[in-house]
Design an enzyme around this catalytic site. Structure first.
Site, PDB file in Angstrom:
ATOM      1  N   CYS A 114     -74.591 -47.555  -2.736  1.00 38.72           N
ATOM      2  CA  CYS A 114     -74.670 -47.925  -1.284  1.00 38.72           C
ATOM      3  C   CYS A 114     -75.800 -47.089  -0.633  1.00 38.72           C
ATOM      4  O   CYS A 114     -76.070 -47.453   0.486  1.00 38.72           O
ATOM      5  CB  CYS A 114     -73.424 -47.411  -0.644  1.00 38.72           C
ATOM      6  N   HIS A 250     -75.160 -47.797   6.666  1.00 36.75           N
ATOM      7  CA  HIS A 250     -74.511 -48.171   5.756  1.00 36.75           C
ATOM      8  C   HIS A 250     -73.120 -48.635   6.165  1.00 36.75           C
ATOM      9  O   HIS A 250     -72.377 -47.854   6.849  1.00 36.75           O
ATOM     10  CB  HIS A 250     -74.466 -47.572   4.553  1.00 36.75           C
ATOM     11  N   ASN A 280     -67.981 -54.104   3.017  1.00 36.87           N
ATOM     12  CA  ASN A 280     -69.112 -53.127   2.357  1.00 36.87           C
ATOM     13  C   ASN A 280     -69.962 -53.800   1.137  1.00 36.87           C
ATOM     14  O   ASN A 280     -69.385 -54.260   0.103  1.00 36.87           O
ATOM     15  CB  ASN A 280     -68.437 -52.095   1.768  1.00 36.87           C
TER      16      ASN A 280
HETATM   17  N1  ACO Z   1     -53.139 -52.141   1.637  1.00 36.42           N
HETATM   18  C1  ACO Z   1     -52.056 -51.463   2.313  1.00 36.42           C
HETATM   19  N2  ACO Z   1     -51.956 -50.308   1.803  1.00 36.42           N
HETATM   20  C2  ACO Z   1     -53.059 -49.460   0.964  1.00 36.42           C
HETATM   21  C3  ACO Z   1     -54.087 -50.258   0.638  1.00 36.42           C
HETATM   22  C4  ACO Z   1     -54.170 -51.632   0.986  1.00 36.42           C
HETATM   23  N3  ACO Z   1     -55.380 -52.410   0.659  1.00 36.42           N
HETATM   24  N4  ACO Z   1     -54.941 -49.503   0.119  1.00 36.42           N
HETATM   25  C5  ACO Z   1     -54.185 -48.207   0.047  1.00 36.42           C
HETATM   26  N5  ACO Z   1     -53.063 -48.377   0.601  1.00 36.42           N
HETATM   27  C6  ACO Z   1     -52.017 -47.151   0.806  1.00 36.42           C
HETATM   28  C7  ACO Z   1     -52.343 -46.192  -0.268  1.00 36.42           C
HETATM   29  O1  ACO Z   1     -51.475 -46.595  -1.474  1.00 36.42           O
HETATM   30  C8  ACO Z   1     -51.555 -45.144   0.542  1.00 36.42           C
HETATM   31  O2  ACO Z   1     -50.240 -45.113   0.575  1.00 36.42           O
HETATM   32  P1  ACO Z   1     -49.146 -43.977   0.097  1.00 36.42           P
HETATM   33  O3  ACO Z   1     -49.544 -43.204   1.464  1.00 36.42           O
HETATM   34  O4  ACO Z   1     -47.942 -44.339   0.129  1.00 36.42           O
HETATM   35  O5  ACO Z   1     -49.757 -43.159  -1.105  1.00 36.42           O
HETATM   36  C9  ACO Z   1     -51.945 -45.146   2.049  1.00 36.42           C
HETATM   37  O6  ACO Z   1     -52.383 -46.759   2.108  1.00 36.42           O
HETATM   38  C10 ACO Z   1     -52.942 -44.439   2.458  1.00 36.42           C
HETATM   39  O7  ACO Z   1     -54.016 -44.330   1.362  1.00 36.42           O
HETATM   40  P2  ACO Z   1     -55.545 -43.503   1.602  1.00 36.42           P
HETATM   41  O8  ACO Z   1     -56.350 -43.780   0.470  1.00 36.42           O
HETATM   42  O9  ACO Z   1     -55.402 -42.228   1.965  1.00 36.42           O
HETATM   43  O10 ACO Z   1     -56.210 -44.336   2.873  1.00 36.42           O
HETATM   44  P3  ACO Z   1     -57.435 -44.033   3.893  1.00 36.42           P
HETATM   45  O11 ACO Z   1     -56.925 -43.688   5.251  1.00 36.42           O
HETATM   46  O12 ACO Z   1     -58.284 -42.986   3.233  1.00 36.42           O
HETATM   47  O13 ACO Z   1     -58.160 -45.317   3.836  1.00 36.42           O
HETATM   48  C11 ACO Z   1     -60.015 -46.179   2.482  1.00 36.42           C
HETATM   49  C12 ACO Z   1     -58.677 -45.731   2.394  1.00 36.42           C
HETATM   50  C13 ACO Z   1     -60.350 -47.260   3.512  1.00 36.42           C
HETATM   51  C14 ACO Z   1     -60.714 -46.372   1.127  1.00 36.42           C
HETATM   52  C15 ACO Z   1     -60.996 -44.912   3.162  1.00 36.42           C
HETATM   53  O14 ACO Z   1     -60.505 -43.837   2.417  1.00 36.42           O
HETATM   54  C16 ACO Z   1     -62.506 -44.838   3.024  1.00 36.42           C
HETATM   55  O15 ACO Z   1     -63.130 -45.691   3.483  1.00 36.42           O
HETATM   56  N6  ACO Z   1     -63.341 -44.357   2.079  1.00 36.42           N
HETATM   57  C17 ACO Z   1     -64.675 -44.190   2.125  1.00 36.42           C
HETATM   58  C18 ACO Z   1     -65.087 -45.431   1.248  1.00 36.42           C
HETATM   59  C19 ACO Z   1     -66.711 -45.044   1.015  1.00 36.42           C
HETATM   60  O16 ACO Z   1     -67.236 -44.712   2.112  1.00 36.42           O
HETATM   61  N7  ACO Z   1     -67.178 -45.320   0.110  1.00 36.42           N
HETATM   62  C20 ACO Z   1     -68.902 -45.163  -0.170  1.00 36.42           C
HETATM   63  C21 ACO Z   1     -69.492 -46.211   0.023  1.00 36.42           C
HETATM   64  S1  ACO Z   1     -68.850 -47.208  -1.437  1.00 36.42           S
HETATM   65  C22 ACO Z   1     -70.023 -47.106  -2.774  1.00 36.42           C
HETATM   66  O17 ACO Z   1     -70.928 -46.558  -2.862  1.00 36.42           O
HETATM   67  C23 ACO Z   1     -69.915 -48.266  -3.764  1.00 36.42           C
END
Ligand code: ACO
Length: 323
Positions: A114, A250, A280
């Site tokens: 990214c 990004h 993304n």
């Molecule tokens: N729908 C419903 N529930 C979901 C989903 C979904 N699509 N995905 C995860 N959950 C659930 C999980 O299972 C978890 O449930 P639990 O509490 O029962 O275990 C709960 O939601 C919370 O999950 P988290 O992973 O803690 O959620 P978070 O608030 O961290 O959000 C996200 C997840 C959106 C992925 C976030 O962490 C994020 O944006 N991270 C950064 C991504 C990023 O910047 N990546 C870098 C660039 S990408 C690249 O380089 C290719």
């Protein structure tokens, strides 16, 4: 004579097919509400069957070249930032060169996931200000839909396909009128490979593999690393982040953008967000967002603009330019 790398134009390209959160929720256990609240994403574009990363790259490059009023004979450097190349080799940049009918110059890919577009722009700047190349196409293009595990709701809801391109020219400083890339800051911490990677590859598994991410751990790194990169890129140019006219980040997660705005004391209206419509798109997201904001008038000639990104590696970086 000192040279500047001046961004002459930009262009974006999105595949036609749109996949909404509601449609996704019919095939994986998720909801529109969860995706919007946690990420800001409402929909994303998906490449059609047979549509390759190079096709998206060519679509964006043609728009940027038309805006700059230049033809294939005017480009002597192509850098494509992508983590989803058409083939293992040759570089997607070579395929793009052929599809655009460009016969001269150099072409290669950059892989920083990214952060790829920031790495590519910084690299192009160095080639251009050395005087070795005159005009570059800097492209971010991705078909992340090909490396998603569509059963994994924690990743498949986040990404989309698309491409964006800049035409960047070497211009003598006296003619540049202050325009050009002013600074860039690039970093990588390979000890965090496990937070975000694809579990296949040529030498490891001889397969393509699927994207794996510990999203919450990446999230925790994001605000600090992005803020550090922006502060450093601004410092190199003798300014502070708040002095910048427009931020083109990004597009990973709206909550990350909000965190950076708060940490650096910025205004939300300075920050371009296209995450709702594009998801993304990895290396494509910055030039895609840039082209949307230029077309709707939020980016104007002469603006001081900061680009920033963070992604797999982990890699992160920022680049400051006057447009
Ligand atoms: N729908 C419903 N529930 C979901 C989903 C979904 N699509 N995905 C995860 N959950 C659930 C999980 O299972 C978890 O449930 P639990 O509490 O029962 O275990 C709960 O939601 C919370 O999950 P988290 O992973 O803690 O959620 P978070 O608030 O961290 O959000 C996200 C997840 C959106 C992925 C976030 O962490 C994020 O944006 N991270 C950064 C991504 C990023 O910047 N990546 C870098 C660039 S990408 C690249 O380089 C290719």
């Amino acid at each position: 004579m000192a040279l500047r790398a001046v961004v002459e134009s930009c262009g974006g390209f999105l595949p036609e097919k749109i996949l909404t959160n509601e449609e996704l929720a019919t095939s994986v256990e998720t909801s529109d509400e969860w995706i919007r609240e946690r990420t800001g994403i409402c929909r994303r574009h998906m490449a059609a069957h047979g549509q390759r990363t190079s096709d998206l790259a060519v679509g964006a490059a043609k728009k940027a070249m038309a805006k700059a009023g230049i033809g294939p004979e005017d480009i002597d450097l192509i850098i494509v930032a992508t983590a989803t190349p058409d083939l293992t080799f040759p570089a997607t940049a070579a395929i793009v060169q052929a599809k655009l009918g460009i016969k001269q110059g150099a072409a290669f890919d950059i892989q920083a996931v990214c952060t790829g577009f920031v790495y590519a722009l910084s690299t192009a700047e160095k080639f251009l200000i050395s005087g070795q190349h005159k005009r570059a196409l800097v492209i971010g293009a991705e078909t992340f839909s090909r490396i998603l595990d569509w059963q994994d709701r924690t990743t498949c809801v986040l990404f989309g396909d698309g491409a964006g391109a800049f035409v960047v020219s070497a211009v003598e400083e006296e003619q540049a009128e202050g325009r050009g890339v002013l600074s860039s800051f690039l970093r990588c911490d390979g000890s965090m490979v496990d937070l975000l990677y694809v579990d296949g590859g040529v030498s490891a598994t001889q397969t393509t593999g699927y994207l794996r991410m510990q999203g919450n751990k990446v999230f925790r790194e994001a605000v600090n690393k992005i803020s550090q990169a922006m502060v450093e890129a601004a410092r190199m140019a003798g300014i502070e982040p708040k002095d910048v006219d427009v931020f083109v980040p990004h597009q990973a997660n709206q909550r990350i953008l909000q965190g950076v705005v708060k940490k650096l004391g910025l205004r939300e209206d300075q920050v371009i967000s296209t995450i709702a419509d594009h998801g993304n798109t990895s290396a494509a997201s910055i030039p895609l967002a840039f082209s949307v904001a230029e077309e709707d008038g939020r980016i104007k000639r002469g603006d001081l603009i900061m680009l920033e990104g963070m992604g797999g590696g982990l890699t992160w970086g920022a680049a400051l330019l006057r447009y």
